[in-house]
Design an enzyme around this catalytic site. Structure first.
Site, PDB file in Angstrom:
ATOM      1  N   VAL A  83      44.738  51.756  33.524  1.00  0.00           N
ATOM      2  CA  VAL A  83      45.083  50.371  33.816  1.00  0.00           C
ATOM      3  C   VAL A  83      45.166  50.194  35.332  1.00  0.00           C
ATOM      4  O   VAL A  83      46.164  50.501  35.959  1.00  0.00           O
ATOM      5  CB  VAL A  83      46.404  49.960  33.139  1.00  0.00           C
ATOM      6  CG1 VAL A  83      46.750  48.518  33.473  1.00  0.00           C
ATOM      7  CG2 VAL A  83      46.293  50.128  31.626  1.00  0.00           C
ATOM      8  N   HIS A  84      44.062  49.723  35.895  1.00  0.00           N
ATOM      9  CA  HIS A  84      44.004  49.408  37.324  1.00  0.00           C
ATOM     10  C   HIS A  84      44.077  47.888  37.452  1.00  0.00           C
ATOM     11  O   HIS A  84      44.476  47.206  36.513  1.00  0.00           O
ATOM     12  CB  HIS A  84      42.745  50.006  37.969  1.00  0.00           C
ATOM     13  CG  HIS A  84      41.482  49.634  37.257  1.00  0.00           C
ATOM     14  ND1 HIS A  84      40.819  48.452  37.493  1.00  0.00           N
ATOM     15  CD2 HIS A  84      40.784  50.280  36.286  1.00  0.00           C
ATOM     16  CE1 HIS A  84      39.747  48.391  36.699  1.00  0.00           C
ATOM     17  NE2 HIS A  84      39.709  49.484  35.948  1.00  0.00           N
ATOM     18  N   ALA A  85      43.718  47.342  38.591  1.00  0.00           N
ATOM     19  CA  ALA A  85      43.923  45.919  38.870  1.00  0.00           C
ATOM     20  C   ALA A  85      43.276  44.977  37.853  1.00  0.00           C
ATOM     21  O   ALA A  85      43.913  44.031  37.395  1.00  0.00           O
ATOM     22  CB  ALA A  85      43.436  45.581  40.274  1.00  0.00           C
TER      23      ALA A  85
END
Length: 86
Positions: free
Chosen positions: A13-15
């Site tokens: 879960v990145h940006a």
């Protein structure tokens, strides 16, 4: 209401997935929380979500409390299961 789900996308879960999650969560009036490793954060805050540093195969508990909690859980679980629409 709550549901345990596993992060499936390779990059965790990145940006971008965090943004999609928060945008979806904000469509509901229920309070949304994410629990992982004894840490509990507001599911409607991108900064809080990113602070968890979620990786592939991490398990998170999505909790919703409010008038539309069932719909919120269903939508957010589907989002995670679909790898945030990747």
């Amino acid at each position: 209401m709550e549901c345990l789900v596993k992060i499936l996308n390779e990059s965790g879960v990145h940006a971008r997935p965090a943004s999609v999650f928060v945008k979806t969560a904000c469509q509901f009036s229920s309070d949304i929380a994410i629990k992982v490793n004894n840490k509990n954060v507001n599911g409607k805050s991108i900064m809080n979500l990113l602070s968890l540093g979620l990786k592939k195969n991490d398990e998170i508990m999505i909790t919703a409390k409010g008038s539309d909690e069932k719909e919120a859980i269903e939508a957010l679980v589907h989002l995670v299961d679909s790898k945030f629409g990747e």
